[in-house]
Design an enzyme around this catalytic site. Structure first.
Site, PDB file in Angstrom:
ATOM      1  N   HIS A 147       0.862  -1.190   0.000  1.00 30.27           N
ATOM      2  CA  HIS A 147       0.000   0.000   0.000  1.00 30.27           C
ATOM      3  C   HIS A 147       0.896   1.236   0.000  1.00 30.27           C
ATOM      4  O   HIS A 147       1.206   1.820   1.041  1.00 30.27           O
ATOM      5  CB  HIS A 147      -0.908  -0.011   1.238  1.00 30.27           C
ATOM      6  CG  HIS A 147      -1.910   1.095   1.255  1.00 30.27           C
ATOM      7  ND1 HIS A 147      -3.160   0.958   0.716  1.00 30.27           N
ATOM      8  CD2 HIS A 147      -1.843   2.358   1.730  1.00 30.27           C
ATOM      9  CE1 HIS A 147      -3.832   2.092   0.872  1.00 30.27           C
ATOM     10  NE2 HIS A 147      -3.045   2.959   1.483  1.00 30.27           N
ATOM     11  N   ASP A 156      -1.884 -10.283   1.636  1.00 29.76           N
ATOM     12  CA  ASP A 156      -1.052  -9.498   0.716  1.00 29.76           C
ATOM     13  C   ASP A 156      -1.983  -8.733  -0.230  1.00 29.76           C
ATOM     14  O   ASP A 156      -2.136  -9.063  -1.392  1.00 29.76           O
ATOM     15  CB  ASP A 156      -0.107 -10.420  -0.047  1.00 29.76           C
ATOM     16  CG  ASP A 156       0.947  -9.657  -0.841  1.00 29.76           C
ATOM     17  OD1 ASP A 156       1.028  -8.420  -0.708  1.00 29.76           O
ATOM     18  OD2 ASP A 156       1.677 -10.304  -1.611  1.00 29.76           O
ATOM     19  N   GLU A 178       0.904  -1.527   4.505  1.00 28.07           N
ATOM     20  CA  GLU A 178       1.486  -0.193   4.358  1.00 28.07           C
ATOM     21  C   GLU A 178       2.787  -0.062   5.149  1.00 28.07           C
ATOM     22  O   GLU A 178       2.835  -0.404   6.324  1.00 28.07           O
ATOM     23  CB  GLU A 178       0.497   0.866   4.845  1.00 28.07           C
ATOM     24  CG  GLU A 178       0.994   2.282   4.655  1.00 28.07           C
ATOM     25  CD  GLU A 178      -0.058   3.301   5.030  1.00 28.07           C
ATOM     26  OE1 GLU A 178      -0.254   4.231   4.238  1.00 28.07           O
ATOM     27  OE2 GLU A 178      -0.677   3.177   6.110  1.00 28.07           O
TER      28      GLU A 178
END
EC number: 3.2.1.4
Length: 130
Positions: A47, A98, A107
């Site tokens: 992310h 994932d 992130e």
């Protein structure tokens, strides 16, 4: 130091820190490194905007803000590998999704990466502790 009636030595703490570093780098139930680009298995759907959007070489035209969502929701791996980034990692059940839309796990953030830098610096300076 003590924890209740248990004495915790420096050696105990160093051993625990080493196990945590090893876990992050792939010695875990998923056999996956949570450091992007490290080892044979690592997260592919980070992310991170710069990692998930195509590079300027692959897509020379600007990508408007709202057009970025197609990349966020894409099931394709990130086109740019964010080498060295530590992700949020698994949940309390050691499960890792994932999925770049699952920012809690996928992130990278400074509060996640900074503590590992300290541990790695210690082990680099004290190879006998390894």
């Amino acid at each position: 130091a003590s924890c209740g009636s248990t004495t915790v030595t420096a050696k105990n703490l160093i051993s625990l820190a080493k196990k945590q570093v090893d876990y992050i780098l792939g010695e875990n139930p998923a056999k996956m490194s949570y450091m992007v680009g490290f080892g044979e298995r690592y997260p592919q759907h980070v992310h991170h905007r710069g990692s998930s959007l195509p590079s300027v070489h692959a897509h020379p035209n600007p990508i408007p803000c709202n057009a970025g969502f197609q990349y966020l929701y894409s099931s394709s791996p990130n086109p740019n590998i964010l080498v060295g980034a530590i992700l949020g990692g698994p949940d309390s059940r050691d499960s890792f999704s994932d999925d770049r839309n699952n920012y809690q796990q996928s992130e990278p953030a400074t509060y996640i990466n900074a503590p590992l830098v300290g541990a790695l610096a210690f082990f680099a300076a004290n190879p006998v502790a390894n």
